[in-house]
Scaffold this motif. Structure first.
Motif, mmCIF file in Angstrom:
data_model
loop_
_atom_site.group_PDB
_atom_site.id
_atom_site.type_symbol
_atom_site.label_atom_id
_atom_site.label_comp_id
_atom_site.label_asym_id
_atom_site.label_seq_id
_atom_site.Cartn_x
_atom_site.Cartn_y
_atom_site.Cartn_z
ATOM 1 N N GLY B 346 -19.007 97.004 -62.882
ATOM 2 C CA GLY B 346 -19.477 95.749 -63.468
ATOM 3 C C GLY B 346 -19.103 95.663 -64.938
ATOM 4 O O GLY B 346 -18.471 96.573 -65.487
ATOM 5 N N LYS B 347 -19.508 94.575 -65.559
ATOM 6 C CA LYS B 347 -19.129 94.359 -66.955
ATOM 7 C C LYS B 347 -19.842 95.335 -67.891
ATOM 8 O O LYS B 347 -19.423 95.519 -69.017
ATOM 9 C CB LYS B 347 -19.396 92.925 -67.371
ATOM 10 C CG LYS B 347 -20.845 92.518 -67.371
ATOM 11 C CD LYS B 347 -20.963 91.083 -67.849
ATOM 12 C CE LYS B 347 -22.414 90.634 -67.809
ATOM 13 N NZ LYS B 347 -22.558 89.240 -68.214
ATOM 14 N N VAL B 350 -17.123 98.580 -67.661
ATOM 15 C CA VAL B 350 -15.718 98.577 -68.095
ATOM 16 C C VAL B 350 -15.395 97.310 -68.886
ATOM 17 O O VAL B 350 -16.100 96.306 -68.783
ATOM 18 C CB VAL B 350 -14.753 98.644 -66.879
ATOM 19 C CG1 VAL B 350 -14.797 99.995 -66.214
ATOM 20 C CG2 VAL B 350 -15.050 97.529 -65.899
ATOM 21 N N SER B 351 -14.304 97.384 -69.638
ATOM 22 C CA SER B 351 -13.820 96.204 -70.350
ATOM 23 C C SER B 351 -12.927 95.400 -69.407
ATOM 24 O O SER B 351 -12.667 95.825 -68.283
ATOM 25 C CB SER B 351 -13.030 96.634 -71.581
ATOM 26 O OG SER B 351 -11.907 97.395 -71.178
ATOM 27 N N ASN B 352 -12.448 94.267 -69.876
ATOM 28 C CA ASN B 352 -11.470 93.509 -69.084
ATOM 29 C C ASN B 352 -10.127 94.231 -69.096
ATOM 30 O O ASN B 352 -9.830 95.005 -69.998
ATOM 31 C CB ASN B 352 -11.283 92.106 -69.663
ATOM 32 C CG ASN B 352 -12.307 91.138 -69.117
ATOM 33 O OD1 ASN B 352 -12.975 91.413 -68.123
ATOM 34 N ND2 ASN B 352 -12.435 89.998 -69.762
ATOM 35 N N TYR B 353 -9.319 93.939 -68.093
ATOM 36 C CA TYR B 353 -7.990 94.554 -68.020
ATOM 37 C C TYR B 353 -7.105 94.022 -69.138
ATOM 38 O O TYR B 353 -7.161 92.843 -69.492
ATOM 39 C CB TYR B 353 -7.317 94.224 -66.694
ATOM 40 C CG TYR B 353 -7.728 95.121 -65.541
ATOM 41 C CD1 TYR B 353 -7.268 96.429 -65.458
ATOM 42 C CD2 TYR B 353 -8.557 94.648 -64.532
ATOM 43 C CE1 TYR B 353 -7.630 97.240 -64.397
ATOM 44 C CE2 TYR B 353 -8.923 95.460 -63.461
ATOM 45 C CZ TYR B 353 -8.450 96.751 -63.404
ATOM 46 O OH TYR B 353 -8.810 97.555 -62.362
ATOM 47 N N ASP B 354 -6.275 94.895 -69.651
ATOM 48 C CA ASP B 354 -5.201 94.479 -70.554
ATOM 49 C C ASP B 354 -3.891 94.781 -69.833
ATOM 50 O O ASP B 354 -3.666 95.916 -69.412
ATOM 51 C CB ASP B 354 -5.276 95.267 -71.873
ATOM 52 C CG ASP B 354 -4.247 94.767 -72.876
ATOM 53 O OD1 ASP B 354 -4.634 94.054 -73.795
ATOM 54 O OD2 ASP B 354 -3.053 95.087 -72.702
ATOM 55 N N VAL B 374 -4.617 98.041 -67.644
ATOM 56 C CA VAL B 374 -5.544 99.135 -67.958
ATOM 57 C C VAL B 374 -6.845 98.555 -68.504
ATOM 58 O O VAL B 374 -6.849 97.544 -69.201
ATOM 59 C CB VAL B 374 -4.886 100.113 -68.969
ATOM 60 C CG1 VAL B 374 -4.432 99.410 -70.228
ATOM 61 C CG2 VAL B 374 -5.790 101.255 -69.320
ATOM 62 N N ARG B 375 -7.951 99.180 -68.123
ATOM 63 C CA ARG B 375 -9.250 98.801 -68.702
ATOM 64 C C ARG B 375 -10.019 100.078 -69.030
ATOM 65 O O ARG B 375 -9.898 101.090 -68.333
ATOM 66 C CB ARG B 375 -10.055 97.910 -67.749
ATOM 67 C CG ARG B 375 -10.468 98.580 -66.462
ATOM 68 C CD ARG B 375 -11.226 97.618 -65.556
ATOM 69 N NE ARG B 375 -11.538 98.237 -64.275
ATOM 70 C CZ ARG B 375 -12.019 97.577 -63.235
ATOM 71 N NH1 ARG B 375 -12.216 96.272 -63.314
ATOM 72 N NH2 ARG B 375 -12.293 98.198 -62.116
ATOM 73 N N ALA B 376 -10.797 100.011 -70.096
ATOM 74 C CA ALA B 376 -11.489 101.212 -70.589
ATOM 75 C C ALA B 376 -12.908 101.273 -70.045
ATOM 76 O O ALA B 376 -13.545 100.247 -69.827
ATOM 77 C CB ALA B 376 -11.507 101.177 -72.115
ATOM 78 N N TYR B 377 -13.393 102.505 -69.840
ATOM 79 C CA TYR B 377 -14.801 102.699 -69.469
ATOM 80 C C TYR B 377 -15.641 102.587 -70.740
ATOM 81 O O TYR B 377 -15.283 103.153 -71.767
ATOM 82 C CB TYR B 377 -15.001 104.082 -68.838
ATOM 83 C CG TYR B 377 -14.531 104.193 -67.412
ATOM 84 C CD1 TYR B 377 -13.461 103.441 -66.936
ATOM 85 C CD2 TYR B 377 -15.174 105.049 -66.518
ATOM 86 C CE1 TYR B 377 -13.033 103.543 -65.630
ATOM 87 C CE2 TYR B 377 -14.747 105.161 -65.194
ATOM 88 C CZ TYR B 377 -13.675 104.411 -64.761
ATOM 89 O OH TYR B 377 -13.251 104.510 -63.467
ATOM 90 N N HIS B 378 -16.729 101.896 -70.643
ATOM 91 C CA HIS B 378 -17.579 101.732 -71.827
ATOM 92 C C HIS B 378 -18.257 103.034 -72.231
ATOM 93 O O HIS B 378 -18.334 103.367 -73.405
ATOM 94 C CB HIS B 378 -18.659 100.677 -71.550
ATOM 95 C CG HIS B 378 -18.119 99.275 -71.622
ATOM 96 N ND1 HIS B 378 -18.775 98.188 -71.093
ATOM 97 C CD2 HIS B 378 -16.977 98.797 -72.144
ATOM 98 C CE1 HIS B 378 -18.061 97.104 -71.311
ATOM 99 N NE2 HIS B 378 -16.963 97.447 -71.931
ATOM 100 N N PHE B 384 -10.045 105.513 -68.196
ATOM 101 C CA PHE B 384 -9.504 104.191 -67.922
ATOM 102 C C PHE B 384 -9.313 104.004 -66.416
ATOM 103 O O PHE B 384 -9.147 104.977 -65.681
ATOM 104 C CB PHE B 384 -8.133 104.018 -68.597
ATOM 105 C CG PHE B 384 -8.153 104.202 -70.081
ATOM 106 C CD1 PHE B 384 -8.390 103.132 -70.927
ATOM 107 C CD2 PHE B 384 -7.934 105.455 -70.641
ATOM 108 C CE1 PHE B 384 -8.397 103.295 -72.306
ATOM 109 C CE2 PHE B 384 -7.941 105.628 -72.020
ATOM 110 C CZ PHE B 384 -8.175 104.548 -72.853
#
Lengths: 349, 428
Positions: B346-347, B350-354, B374-378, B384
């Motif tokens: 969920g939001k 993770v961040s949004n994909y780049d 790629v998206r990063a784990y908060h 990622f």
């Protein structure tokens, strides 16, 4: 002052003009289908002697022109059927059967024709079913540049016809709605004119779609579609709405066009705003341009693999930066769950 | 003749059947006796693990646990207590013993990779289960204990069916029914010794146990019975260590190539992945798609919304004999427009994909459209989710599309994987 009678027959390009002196006007100028008329019309919907024009004060050469109804055909003035004679000024446009008749003083200057007028004139003059079919066929060919083009190339006649059929039906229904409105406002439906505008819009839509795909494929950037598609949609809306409204309401002042264009862009702007808000929300799926076209459609120079891998590294940097920003925002918002060092047993019983 | 034979058969056949029935009845009685005895001996060592929502003071989820002989901790699964780990201010832990008494408990340590957790023991729980000295033989009876659906303690008989194959980690395959609420409970052999910890089920009596060896390793390195601070650092360290081991093993393994259509692609690695293949002939479109896909089986549970640690890759070779170039490439666009990981964070997680996408020309002068997202784990630094897709655009009537998805991977490991993945595929 002499007057000029301008005749535009349905389906014909250009106009015929006849000049009548004050003396002739004083005697009366007759218009009709009969050979004896001063202006003879080749229109089966016009009576053999339909109308007489008389100048009331021929001595001075000024003043309005009197219309006398002689026949039993339909004469319309500003969309309304004339039931009895009337006094009309210079510049009046009449419709006798399917023929347009305009009356001008000889000093009258015809306003310059705008490209829009030419386009509209061209479209509306294609009023006969045969010419509509011809125009439809051209539009159909344009539509074929999309899905149906390949099917036609593969001689898959049925699928090609079906591919082009659905938008055609939509265009017919759309035109019918406009024709209904036109019928109420101007007492004539002008369905075929609306249909032509709708079909032309469809063809433009196909061409714009291709242009958008081409731009996306070459830019390899989903942001291209984000601005290009609304821009093209705005242009298409302006084109279609202005023409439909002009057919429906007749000639308009510049601010009339301005209102329509403003409405079209407001509609597009609202959509862009909504999309922009949505893209700021969390997206479970990646957003990228999935458009693929044949290699010939790529006009740029491909990246080398090392260049692409450099870009991959930058993507990681941006993702990490995005994480930092979101974490800082969450901490500012007081979201304790994002605190990286929460005591797991704190507060437990 | 045949009629006589068939008439004479019941005489000796009846005796045989009677013998079989007698023997099976005896075995059944033995099994019942065995199950009953095991239940009697083990039940006091089993507890129900409750995650209590503090505001309502009611349980929000349940699992099972047991006391292991020689160790003053209750053993359970990490996923059973994950809510209390991540949100201690909202959830607490409670244990319900076999006598119906409840006790508060806290977390001692956990192994997030193998889904194990150690909890403090209530004083009243003294009965314990011994650890088995080795794995059972395939086909041996194994009994699983726990609290399915909060219906009370139950014992479920089943069969041990060896170690799970095509996996980075060992898991025991238990042919018996594990149901929600039994997670964290023990599975014991006929001698009442623990062979594994209940952890997951695929239904139809296909269940999985965490091998006792991982439990022993956790007990050896466990921290003292003190509250752990900085749990995310603890999880992060475990994930990092696991990831390094996993990707090192992968890098050290020779990755074979195979032919798919006209292209060369990465083959299967049966030690780590389950692979499947298929060819579809779509007559309507005159398209033939040959596809191979490989998926790893080792999902790591971090929270109800965040599972990680998966590696998937897929190749599709597509050829058309009838579609034109424009239509074919448009069709490819639709076919390969969506890519994602198998997990759905969920939001909060993770961040949004780049995404980075380009038309790329490789060393063989083949043009590809490549997309890397790629998206990063908060919560976890340098973790990622990564998606990659490459589609060849060289030919108007054939294409190779390759794809991989990595979840919970560091930048270095992802880039190394990408590099290797690209080196495997070749388009003539």
């Amino acid at each position: 002052m002499a007057i000029v009678v301008e005749i535009r027959s349905s389906g014909a390009h250009g106009a015929s003009r006849y000049r009548f002196s004050d003396d002739a006007l004083a005697r009366g100028v007759t218009i009709g289908r009969g050979y004896h008329c001063d202006v003879m019309l080749d229109d089966p919907h016009v009576a053999s002697e339909e109308l007489r024009l008389v100048r009331t004060d021929a001595a001075t050469g000024a003043g309005s022109i009197e219309l006398e109804l002689l026949g039993d055909g339909v004469v319309r003035l500003a969309g309304q059927q004339l039931r009895e004679g009337a006094s009309v000024p210079s510049g009046t446009q009449l419709k006798l059967g399917r023929t347009s008749v305009s009356l001008f003083d000889e000093t009258h200057t015809v306003p310059p024709t705008t490209p829009l007028d030419i386009l509209l004139e061209s479209l509306t003059s294609l009023a006969s079913p045969v010419r509509v079919l011809l125009a439809g066929a051209i539009v159909y060919l344009l539509l074929l540049s999309d899905e149906a083009a390949s099917q036609l190339a593969e001689r898959d006649w049925l699928d090609a016809a079906l591919s082009a059929f659905s938008p055609m039906v939509l265009a017919v229904l759309w035109s019918a709605v406009w024709a209904l409105v036109t019928r109420v406002l101007r007492h004539e439906a002008r369905f075929l004119a609306h249909l032509l505008v709708a079909l032309t819009s469809l063809a433009l839509s196909t061409i714009m779609g291709l242009a958008s795909e081409l731009a996306q494929f070459n830019s390899q950037d989903p942001a291209t579609a984000a601005w290009l598609d609304p821009f093209l949609l705005g242009l298409l809306l302006c084109f279609a709405l202005v023409l439909h409204v002009r057919i429906t309401a007749g000639p308009m002042r510049w601010y009339g066009h301005g209102v329509i264009v403003a409405l079209a862009w407001a509609f597009v702007g609202y959509g862009v705003l909504e999309d922009s808000n949505r893209s700021r929300d969390f997206q479970a799926w990646p957003e990228y341009s999935s458009v693929l076209l044949p290699p010939e459609a790529y006009l740029g120079t491909p990246q080398t693999l090392p260049e692409f891998l450099d870009g991959v590294g930058e993507s990681f940097d941006r993702a990490a930066e995005s994480r930092t920003i979101e974490l800082e925002k969450a901490i500012d918002d007081g979201d304790a769950s994002t605190n990286a060092n929460t005591d797991i047993n704190a507060g437990q019983r | 003749m045949s009629i006589q034979t068939s008439r004479s058969a019941p005489h000796w056949l009846g005796q045989l059947l009677a013998l079989i029935v007698l023997v099976s009845s005896s075995l059944s009685v033995l099994a019942e006796d065995s199950g009953r005895a095991l239940w009697e001996s083990a039940r006091d060592a089993i507890v129900q693990v409750r995650v209590i929502e503090r505001e309502s003071d009611e349980k929000s989820s349940i699992g099972s646990g047991f006391l292991l002989a020689g160790h003053d901790v209750i053993v359970s699964n990490f996923h059973v207590v994950a809510s209390a780990v991540h949100e201690p201010q909202k959830y607490s832990l409670q244990l319900l013993d076999s006598n119906g008494r409840t006790w508060s408990s806290t977390i001692v340590d956990f192994d997030v990779v193998h889904d194990l957790a150690l909890l403090t023991v209530p004083e009243a729980v003294t009965a314990s289960l011994a650890m088995a000295s080795g794995l059972p033989e395939q086909g041996d009876a194994v009994y699983s204990l726990g609290n399915p659906f909060d219906l009370g303690q139950t014992i479920v008989p089943g069969t041990f069916n060896g170690l799970l194959e095509a996996s980075f980690y060992q898991k025991l395959l238990f042919s018996g029914s594990l149901n929600p609420g039994m997670s964290g409970g023990p599975s014991i052999n006929a001698s009442g010794e623990v062979v594994g910890v209940n952890v997951a089920s695929m239904g139809n009596q296909i269940s999985f146990l965490v091998p006792a060896s991982y439990l022993l390793a956790l007990l050896e390195r466990r921290q003292d019975v003190v509250p752990i601070t900085g749990y995310q650092d603890h999880i992060s360290a475990q994930l990092q260590q696991d990831q390094q081991l996993k990707y090192q093993r992968l890098a050290a393994t020779s990755w074979p190539t195979q032919q798919l259509g006209d292209a060369q692609v990465g083959g299967s690695l049966p030690a780590f992945f389950k692979c499947w293949g298929d060819t579809q002939d779509e007559d309507e479109l005159d398209v033939v798609i040959s596809r191979t896909s490989c998926t790893s089986q080792d999902s790591i549970y971090l929270s109800s919304s965040l599972q990680t640690g998966l590696i998937d890759y897929e190749y599709s070779f597509v050829r058309t004999d009838a579609m034109g170039g424009l239509r074919f490439h448009r069709w490819l666009s639709q076919q390969f427009s969506g890519m994602r990981t198998r997990t759905w964070p969920g939001k909060e997680d993770v961040s949004n994909y780049d995404c980075q996408q380009s038309v790329v020309s490789d060393a063989d002068a083949t043009d590809w459209r490549m997309v890397f997202c790629v998206r990063a784990y908060h919560q976890y630094d340098d973790f990622f989710d990564v998606l990659f897709q490459a589609t060849s655009i060289k030919q108007a009537d054939a294409a190779l599309a390759s794809h991989f998805a990595l979840s919970g991977v560091s930048q270095a490991n992802a880039e190394a994987f990408l590099d290797r993945f690209l080196g495997l595929q070749q388009w003539p």
